[in-house]
Design a protein around this motif. Structure first.
Motif, short mmCIF file in Angstrom:
data_model
loop_
_atom_site.label_atom_id
_atom_site.label_comp_id
_atom_site.label_asym_id
_atom_site.label_seq_id
_atom_site.Cartn_x
_atom_site.Cartn_y
_atom_site.Cartn_z
N ALA A 28 0.88 -1.04 -0.04
CA ALA A 28 -0.10 -0.08 -0.20
C ALA A 28 1.10 0.92 -0.10
CB ALA A 28 -1.13 0.64 1.29
N GLU A 29 2.26 1.40 0.92
CA GLU A 29 2.96 2.07 0.81
C GLU A 29 3.23 2.44 -0.43
OE1 GLU A 29 5.30 1.54 4.57
OE2 GLU A 29 3.71 1.52 5.10
N GLN A 30 3.89 1.11 -0.83
CA GLN A 30 4.59 1.66 -2.04
C GLN A 30 3.96 1.98 -3.23
OE1 GLN A 30 8.13 2.18 -2.87
NE2 GLN A 30 7.39 1.91 -0.44
N PHE A 31 2.67 1.21 -3.69
CA PHE A 31 1.99 0.98 -4.94
C PHE A 31 0.12 1.45 -5.09
CE2 PHE A 31 5.54 -1.94 -5.17
CZ PHE A 31 5.90 -1.63 -6.29
N GLY A 32 0.33 1.79 -3.25
CA GLY A 32 -1.46 1.84 -3.50
C GLY A 32 -2.45 1.33 -2.71
N GLU A 33 -3.61 1.86 -2.35
CA GLU A 33 -4.17 0.68 -1.72
C GLU A 33 -4.82 -0.03 -2.01
OE1 GLU A 33 -4.66 0.68 1.76
OE2 GLU A 33 -3.37 1.74 1.90
#
Length: 118
Positions: A28-33
């Protein structure tokens, strides 16, 4: 009690549950929810596949890591991923698979398992 459908029971060790939470959080932090939800589905699909038992076609026996240790790559059925389910058939329960860890496929697997896992 054995599953009347013939499926295996799948248990996640506390460390495997922690691995899953950390993988989804990092994704989630790197590529989104949205991507985190997609990858959570990929991980979940691999776990569900283990209900077929430890003799699935894509399972690799990993005796070099520990007695009875196997891995299943999550990239299967058209899904992409870079993690392995590290597991073994539970010695104490019939038709039960214990997922010990969920690890990136580039990791040194033996160094990530404790003596209790082996």
């Amino acid at each position: 009690m054995p599953d009347p459908s013939g499926q295996w029971n799948v248990r996640l060790a506390a460390r495997a549950e922690k691995d899953l939470r950390e993988i989804i959080s990092w994704t989630a932090e790197q590529f989104g929810e949205k991507q985190a939800r997609v990858y959570a589905g990929t991980l979940s699909a691999a776990i569900v596949a283990l209900k077929g038992g430890p003799d699935l076609l894509a399972v690799r026996r990993r005796g070099e890591i520990g007695s009875g240790i196997c891995t299943l790559h999550v990239a299967r059925g058209g899904r992409k991923g870079r993690h392995l389910l590290v597991f073994r058939a539970a010695p104490d329960r019939a038709r039960t698979v214990d997922v010990l860890r969920v690890l990136h496929d580039a990791m040194d697997l033996p160094s990530r398992l404790t003596p209790e896992d082996r």
